[in-house]
Design an enzyme around this catalytic site. Structure first.
Site, PDB file in Angstrom:
ATOM      1  CD  GLU A  39      -2.725   1.685   0.876  1.00  0.00           C
ATOM      2  OE1 GLU A  39      -2.935   1.155  -0.228  1.00  0.00           O
ATOM      3  OE2 GLU A  39      -3.458   2.564   1.348  1.00  0.00           O
ATOM      4  CG  ASN A  40       1.278   3.234   2.893  1.00  0.00           C
ATOM      5  OD1 ASN A  40       0.876   2.565   3.835  1.00  0.00           O
ATOM      6  ND2 ASN A  40       0.527   4.139   2.290  1.00  0.00           N
ATOM      7  CG  HIS A  68      -3.113   5.711   0.123  1.00  0.00           C
ATOM      8  ND1 HIS A  68      -3.535   7.007  -0.097  1.00  0.00           N
ATOM      9  CD2 HIS A  68      -2.948   5.597   1.467  1.00  0.00           C
ATOM     10  CE1 HIS A  68      -3.608   7.651   1.049  1.00  0.00           C
ATOM     11  NE2 HIS A  68      -3.258   6.819   2.016  1.00  0.00           N
ATOM     12  CG  HIS A 154      -6.003  -1.258   3.959  1.00  0.00           C
ATOM     13  ND1 HIS A 154      -4.676  -1.576   4.168  1.00  0.00           N
ATOM     14  CD2 HIS A 154      -6.023   0.066   3.689  1.00  0.00           C
ATOM     15  CE1 HIS A 154      -3.928  -0.499   4.012  1.00  0.00           C
ATOM     16  NE2 HIS A 154      -4.729   0.516   3.727  1.00  0.00           N
ATOM     17  CG  HIS A 179      -5.423   1.957   7.185  1.00  0.00           C
ATOM     18  ND1 HIS A 179      -5.073   2.664   6.059  1.00  0.00           N
ATOM     19  CD2 HIS A 179      -6.157   2.817   7.939  1.00  0.00           C
ATOM     20  CE1 HIS A 179      -5.583   3.887   6.125  1.00  0.00           C
ATOM     21  NE2 HIS A 179      -6.226   4.001   7.254  1.00  0.00           N
ATOM     22  CG  HIS A 181       1.617   2.300   8.702  1.00  0.00           C
ATOM     23  ND1 HIS A 181       2.363   3.214   7.985  1.00  0.00           N
ATOM     24  CD2 HIS A 181       0.729   1.777   7.814  1.00  0.00           C
ATOM     25  CE1 HIS A 181       1.959   3.236   6.719  1.00  0.00           C
ATOM     26  NE2 HIS A 181       0.963   2.370   6.601  1.00  0.00           N
TER      27      HIS A 181
END
Length: 270
Positions: A39-40, A68, A154, A179, A181
């Protein structure tokens, strides 16, 4: 089956940790199937095709996304050409790609992977996650059509993740949250045989504010004013997630262990 799920890959530090450590983990732990949330992975927001390829080449069998999913615009096209990337089932009715797929693990065993977005405290009003994930998993009966089912939830709210875990108990081998973290300490097997963990945490530098360099988030909290863009922290990353062992006949989890490898967090592994 031995399954590994790794939480949100955060920027360059997370990508580097996946590249350097995942091949060894696959060999040392005898892993049959690996899912990584990407995702990131690209500058902390979304996933580019090149970075997706890096995660897959490092040993991920499937890469999940999140809210995202398409912030990196090239993913809109790339996801249609790369079946190993999964976006949330309830992202949008017109979103490209798929929210659930069946993969082949070692010895020909079948693994279904699905992802769903929560609604509580999220920035966009996504569709109902409960009916969405139920419909997605209906063709993939645990212990029947597939030998394992992994679901990435998520979402922001821990209560919503827990409710989805119980909703899917007995229908999934693993339900794991992403999501926030921040890894949670509640890895367990639910009464129906589903391995569960509220949040896998991130694969990133924990000397940070949820993966971002500390200076700008702290400035905004303290002053209410922003000066610069958020940038991912670039110190040594910890790989965070969950390791699960399942019974091939039933698909149920027989063991679940929180994973912390490298970086600043207290190490834990199978």
């Amino acid at each position: 089956m031995k399954l590994l799920f790794l939480g949100d890959v955060m920027g360059r530090a997370g990508r580097t940790a996946i590249r350097d450590r995942l091949p060894g983990l696959r060999a040392d732990w005898g892993l049959d199937f690996v899912v990584v949330n990407g995702e990131n992975a690209s500058s902390g927001i979304g996933l580019t095709p090149d970075h997706a390829k890096l995660l897959l080449e490092a040993g991920a069998d499937c890469v999940t996304l999140g809210d995202h999913a398409f912030d990196q615009k090239d993913m809109l096209r790339f996801i249609e050409t790369e079946p190993r990337i999964i976006r949330p089932v309830n992202f949008s009715k017109v979103a490209p790609g798929q929210g659930v797929r069946v993969f082949t693990a070692t010895r020909g065993r079948k693994v279904a992977v699905a992802q769903v977005l929560g609604q509580v405290f999220m920035k966009r009003p996504f569709d109902d996650p409960f009916s969405g994930i139920e419909a997605a998993l209906k063709p993939h009966s645990l212990g029947g059509a597939v030998q394992a089912v992994l679901v990435d939830v998520h979402a922001e709210a821990t209560s919503e993740k827990m409710a989805l875990g119980h909703w899917l108990d007995g229908r999934a081998s693993l339900v794991v949250g992403t999501h926030t973290h921040v890894p949670t300490g509640d890895a367990m097997i639910l009464p129906g045989g589903t391995g569960y963990m509220t949040d896998a945490g991130m694969c990133g530098d924990y000397n940070s504010v949820i993966g971002m360099d500390k200076a700008e988030p702290m400035r905004r909290f303290i002053t209410g004013m922003g000066r610069e863009r958020f940038t991912p922290a670039e110190g040594e990353a910890t790989l965070s997630g969950a390791y699960v062992e399942t019974d091939d006949r039933t698909g149920r989890a027989t063991r679940i262990v929180a994973v912390r490898v490298g970086g600043r967090l207290q190490p834990s592994a199978p």
